[in-house]
Each structure stands twice: as C-alpha cells, then as structure tokens.
Design a protein around this motif. Sequence first.
Motif, PDB file in Angstrom:
ATOM      1  N   ARG A 165       0.835  -1.203   0.000  1.00 16.72           N
ATOM      2  CA  ARG A 165       0.000   0.000   0.000  1.00 16.72           C
ATOM      3  C   ARG A 165       0.867   1.248   0.000  1.00 16.72           C
ATOM      4  NH1 ARG A 165      -5.175   0.257   3.647  1.00 16.72           N
ATOM      5  NH2 ARG A 165      -6.473  -1.194   2.543  1.00 16.72           N
ATOM      6  N   GLY A 209       1.157   4.060  -2.836  1.00 14.97           N
ATOM      7  CA  GLY A 209       0.924   5.464  -2.506  1.00 14.97           C
ATOM      8  C   GLY A 209       2.042   6.337  -3.036  1.00 14.97           C
ATOM      9  N   ILE A 268     -18.464   5.386   4.466  1.00 17.36           N
ATOM     10  CA  ILE A 268     -17.161   5.470   5.124  1.00 17.36           C
ATOM     11  C   ILE A 268     -16.880   4.224   5.961  1.00 17.36           C
ATOM     12  CG2 ILE A 268     -15.832   6.751   6.861  1.00 17.36           C
ATOM     13  CD1 ILE A 268     -16.077   8.133   4.114  1.00 17.36           C
ATOM     14  N   THR A 269     -17.870   3.756   6.722  1.00 14.39           N
ATOM     15  CA  THR A 269     -17.648   2.558   7.539  1.00 14.39           C
ATOM     16  C   THR A 269     -18.263   1.342   6.858  1.00 14.39           C
ATOM     17  OG1 THR A 269     -19.671   2.935   8.796  1.00 14.39           O
ATOM     18  CG2 THR A 269     -17.636   3.844   9.704  1.00 14.39           C
ATOM     19  N   ARG A 285     -10.186  15.841   7.211  1.00 18.74           N
ATOM     20  CA  ARG A 285      -9.612  14.603   6.669  1.00 18.74           C
ATOM     21  C   ARG A 285      -9.925  13.395   7.552  1.00 18.74           C
ATOM     22  NH1 ARG A 285      -6.346  15.335   2.569  1.00 18.74           N
ATOM     23  NH2 ARG A 285      -5.262  13.381   2.917  1.00 18.74           N
ATOM     24  N   ALA A 327     -11.874   7.634  11.490  1.00 19.19           N
ATOM     25  CA  ALA A 327     -11.547   7.163  10.139  1.00 19.19           C
ATOM     26  C   ALA A 327     -10.800   8.276   9.428  1.00 19.19           C
ATOM     27  CB  ALA A 327     -12.824   6.803   9.389  1.00 19.19           C
ATOM     28  N   MET A 328      -9.556   8.019   9.056  1.00 17.62           N
ATOM     29  CA  MET A 328      -8.812   8.972   8.223  1.00 17.62           C
ATOM     30  C   MET A 328      -9.237   8.666   6.789  1.00 17.62           C
ATOM     31  SD  MET A 328      -7.379  10.702  10.484  1.00 17.62           S
ATOM     32  CE  MET A 328      -6.432  11.757   9.379  1.00 17.62           C
ATOM     33  N   ILE A 329     -10.213   9.407   6.307  1.00 11.90           N
ATOM     34  CA  ILE A 329     -10.966   8.943   5.142  1.00 11.90           C
ATOM     35  C   ILE A 329     -10.195   8.966   3.835  1.00 11.90           C
ATOM     36  CG2 ILE A 329     -13.222   9.441   6.151  1.00 11.90           C
ATOM     37  CD1 ILE A 329     -13.310  11.985   4.500  1.00 11.90           C
ATOM     38  N   TYR A 330      -9.127   9.727   3.742  1.00  8.45           N
ATOM     39  CA  TYR A 330      -8.371   9.744   2.486  1.00  8.45           C
ATOM     40  C   TYR A 330      -7.123   8.876   2.563  1.00  8.45           C
ATOM     41  CZ  TYR A 330     -11.579  13.540   1.600  1.00  8.45           C
ATOM     42  OH  TYR A 330     -12.723  14.274   1.461  1.00  8.45           O
ATOM     43  N   GLN A 331      -6.858   8.300   3.737  1.00  5.56           N
ATOM     44  CA  GLN A 331      -5.686   7.449   3.885  1.00  5.56           C
ATOM     45  C   GLN A 331      -6.072   6.000   4.122  1.00  5.56           C
ATOM     46  OE1 GLN A 331      -4.676  10.744   6.647  1.00  5.56           O
ATOM     47  NE2 GLN A 331      -2.792   9.566   6.822  1.00  5.56           N
ATOM     48  N   GLY A 332      -7.350   5.758   4.426  1.00  3.77           N
ATOM     49  CA  GLY A 332      -7.759   4.394   4.732  1.00  3.77           C
ATOM     50  C   GLY A 332      -7.171   3.908   6.043  1.00  3.77           C
ATOM     51  N   VAL A 333      -6.965   4.821   6.977  1.00  4.28           N
ATOM     52  CA  VAL A 333      -6.380   4.465   8.269  1.00  4.28           C
ATOM     53  C   VAL A 333      -7.414   4.695   9.366  1.00  4.28           C
ATOM     54  CG1 VAL A 333      -4.592   5.096   9.942  1.00  4.28           C
ATOM     55  CG2 VAL A 333      -4.051   5.025   7.509  1.00  4.28           C
ATOM     56  N   GLN A 334      -7.406   3.820  10.344  1.00  4.26           N
ATOM     57  CA  GLN A 334      -8.345   3.947  11.449  1.00  4.26           C
ATOM     58  C   GLN A 334      -7.585   4.189  12.746  1.00  4.26           C
ATOM     59  OE1 GLN A 334     -11.726   1.081  11.571  1.00  4.26           O
ATOM     60  NE2 GLN A 334     -10.634   0.373  13.375  1.00  4.26           N
TER      61      GLN A 334
END
Lengths: 190, 456
Positions: free
Chosen positions: B7, B11, B222-223, B239, B256-263
């Motif tokens: 990933r 990126g 998102i979820t 973000r 949820a970091m919505i543009y990074q796909g990180v939680q």
Amino acid sequence: MKIRLLVLILVVAIGAVACSRRQPPVIAPAPAPAPPQAAATTPPPPPAPTRVEDALPVPSEPLGEDAIGNRTLDDLNRESPFKPVFFGEDSAELDDGGRSVVVENAGLLKKNSTWVVTVEGHCDERGTAEYNLALGERRAVAVKTYLVSLGVAPDRIRTVSYGKEFPFDTGHDEKAWTSNRRAQFVITAK
Amino acid sequence: MCKENARRALGVVAALLCAGVFAVSAQDQTPAPATQQPSEVAVVISGDPGTPPRYAVPDFIAATPDAADVAKTLGQVLWDDLSFEREFYLIPRDTYTTVPVARTAQQIPFDAWRELGADGVVFGTVQKTGTTVRIEVRLYNVRTRQQVFAKEYTGTDGNPRLYAHTIADEVHQQQRALRGVARTKLAFSSDRNRERIVGSVQDRDVKEIYIADYDGANSRRITTNRALNLTPVWSPDARGIAYTSYRRGYPDLFIAMIYQGVQQEPTKGGTQNWLPMFSPDGTRIVFTSSRDGNPDLYIINRDGSGLRRLTNHPAIDTSPTWSPTGTQIAFTSDRAGQPQIYIVGADGLNLRRLTTAESYADRPTWSPAPFNEIAFAARTGPGYDVKVYDLATGVTRQITFGEGSNESPAYAPNGRHLAFTSTRSGRTQIHTIGRDGRGAKQITRDGNNYTPAWSN
C-alpha cells in the motif's frame, strides 16, 4: 470452512480494491487572485489554470463479517428466558414491578451459573438521539447494580446502551413507548 | 505487513505520478486568452439599491461535443451554489430562452440580459480532451459590460460538480468577501444500505457512516463494519471523522482517516465511550463515557494520551461541544431534573446553566465566529425544534417550527447555515436551513439519515 474461505477471499479482494483505489487526494489550493491592476501598459501573463481534483475516501477497515455464528445462543435468546425490565418516562429508576423482574432474572442467572449476560438499555423515541444514549446506559447500569446486590457476580453482567436505536415496537404511540423503555437481557456466553 | 508495504509503495508511486502529471500540465499549458483587468471600483457587481445583485447562470458552452454533459452540470450546480448563500438573486434558468446563446464572450447579448433584469452574467466554456477537462469561466457586470472575474480550471472529468463548487466559493469570496460552503461536506449516520444485524432477540438495522457534498450529491460510505455507527464529527482539517461505533458490542470511539484508509482508536482499551467532538485545533477530543459508572464528560488527546475527567456529577452529562476558542465546552446535563444546556470551562471550572425556559434541551452545538451562539434541540410538543441561544444577549430564537421533529443541529463552517435531522418528510432525513430559519432544504432521501456534521 467454505464460509471462512469466502470471507477470506472477500477480505483479500477488498484489500486489493482499497489498494488500487489508493490515490493521494490532492486538492490544489486556489491561488490568491491577482491584485487588480490599474491600466497596465503591458498585459500581464495569464494566470495558470487552477487544478481541481476530487479526493476520494478510502475505507479504513475490512468489511465486517455477517453475524451467522452463535446460532445456538441466538436460538436461546429468541426463546428469551429473561424478561425485560420496563421503566417510566425519562427515568432510570427501578419501580416495584421492575425490581421483581430483576429478582426473577437473578434467579435464572444463579441457576445457570456459567451464563454471561449483556443488559441492554433502550429508550423510547420521545427523547433525543444523543441524550437517550446516556439514559439507556443509566437503565442498564441500574439493572446491573441491582443484580449485583442480589448476589450475581459483576463480571457476568455487561451493560450497553442503544438509546432509541433499536425499538422493540416501531409504533409511535403510548403502547410502543412503554414497551421500548426497557432493559433487555441477552445471553452472550453459556 | 506485506499488504501494508504494498500500500505504501502504491501510494508513493501514485504520488510521483501525480507530481509528474502536475509538472507536465504546468509546462504544457497553452496561454489563456488575455483577460481584461478589472479596475478596483468595478470589481463588485451591485444590484438596485437595497436588493441583492441579480445573477444569470446559463449553461456553459461545450467547446467539444463530448463536453456537453459536463457543461450542463456546471451551469445547474453553479446556479444552485450561488443561490445557497442568498447573497445574490439567481434568475431562474428556465427564463433564459429569450436570450440568444453566446458561443464566445464577444457574443454575450448584454442588452437581452439587461432586459431580463440581470446585474451579472456568467459565461463559461468546457473543453474536454480524453478524461481531462479545461474550464474557463468569466463573470460580467451587465451594466458596464466589464469582466469582473475570470479563471481557468483543469483536472479530470470524474466529478464535474467540484468545478462548479470551486467557482461558487471563489465568486462568493471575490464579490462578497464571504467564505462559501460549496466545497464542504456533510457526514451522517444512515441505514440506507438496508443491511440487518442478524442475531440476538431481534434483527436490527445496521447504521454506517456516510459523507456527501453539502448539497447531498456524491454520497459515499465510510464505515463497513455492519454494526451500529453513530454521531460522526469532522476533524478541523476535514480529513478525519470521529464517530461512535458498536462494532465491539459496546459504544467506543473511532477515527476514520478517510483519504488514507487508516483507522485510529483514541480510547482503545476503555469501554462505553460515545459522542466525540474534536477541539477546534484538532488535538483533543471531548466525549461522554460511563467508564466510572455514570455518564460524564472526559477529554483525551487525539493520540489516546492525557485522559482527563471534565465533569463529575451523579446525573447525566453528555453531548459536549467546544467553543471556537477551545476554552469552554457546552453540554447537556439532567442534574436539575430534565436535560438542559450548560457551559463549563475546558479546565472543568466556571459551570453555568444556559437554558432555563426549555422543558428538555439537548445536542448543543457552538457556532463558529463571528457568530457567538449555541444551537440545540428543544422539546416543543411531541417532538423537537432547533433553537439558537445568543450568548451576547441571552436571547433564544427558534429556527424550525414543528414541521416534523427536528434534532441534532450542526453549524456550517461559515456559521450561516445549520444541518439537522428532521422527520418532516416522513422518514428521518438530513436537512439544511439558514441561521435565520429561512431556506430549508432536504439533503438526503435514501433510507433514514441521522446526526449530521458539517466539515470545514
């Protein structure tokens, strides 16, 4: 086994999609507009066009599993050996009727000494969504506190509030509200 | 681990590619047509005395045949965006049929626009090459025939609405010195996916977190945890979205970091935490927790450190919101019997009660500057209405008036609008409304939608 494999494939597939959709979202900030110039003798160079890009959200978690395990526990809960405890409007106080239901449920818990229960606190739709989350929590805790006072071990009782999210009766009248103001027992381990 | 590395690599590659594309497009750009520079006095288009300027936004001109769809979308969305702040009167688009279509800026029929009563007219063109669009937009003062705004935009054709939103925000900024909200987003909780939690006692609705543009377009999930997910709020940089999730069987906070796909899980290892709200600088989160046995307010650093109890009262304390300076927190407490709005310092001192005339008040939300007010939901009969408490005067005004039940108000970042939940259309939906109670607009239509939050 088949189901596990399917879930695994699904998770991997989603991971792949998440990877492929992974683009750094760039919204180019709009440059500040050039200050107005009064009657310039030479035309100024044209400003570069503003790049406009859309940022796409990326899932931050794997897809949740369908809750298809726990079949026997579900069957048990559908038969519901425990009675729900009902509450007055905007109240988390146990009345006489409520207390006798908790005593009955405590007896069941003592008889089935391996059972672990979650006491769910629920509210009717007349309160606000936000406040009801706290009110439901108070109802669940009130029931737990009384169960513990009746000799049930505290580590066998979990509490959770669902506010007004999961009405038992989806109607909009006094009858529905009365049955929705409740603490509900769910067996989570046996 | 391997996936994570892959990933990261992806990126980096994507970032390099993007940088490359950007550099190329910056070099290759053809010079824009020489634009007439507006003089300072002529920049702002005014209307007749005492009335807002009247704007016309005809369809954009498709310079290439395949740009027709984008051109149509741009005209309509820009019209909607420019109406939203109510700084301009937008002349209805179906009245433009009497005005000859201009293919070039030189052909703009100013006399015909004047006859229609327009003070300002937009002229835009769209050129499409593959998936790349190049948009040119100009705004003219119809009286003086002077160009007062001219700009070019380029990017992909993936989301044409975003160009219109960008133009609207820039026109509001230039013409009215106003921060528009056309590029902001709403986050909310929704059962639109119609999934059910199969299981104990009864089957129950799944609620997931969604986002959409401020006008409801481009909604995205998102979820994906198929549980109950509630009360999303935006981080100040828009973000991240913090929310309450029951994915572990009890309510807890997730970001949820919505543009990074990180939680992120700031309260991981705790239990029973709900209703998060970011501090204005984004470094802290205030939330409700019953970790000590009773719903009280707590503050935690975003990274999970520095947990601190803010209120300690045997009654319910919940629904916290920060003041714009981060020094105070408004919240709901039933310590006087019924739920009412209170304010306390972020240090836990100087508690005071705000609402005294309401029978039930909840979900305070503090307006951004320059307004100094707190919106909340108040019981006004069988249901609720949105009211606003002015902190300077102590006066409360009502925003909604018994059309369905209206709950969970959230301010737009410019403070001029509120999003809220309403049952006025039958099901529960997100609506927006001006802070003066005018201009109510339904935003969501799919499923039931709850607890909106408005991004910066």
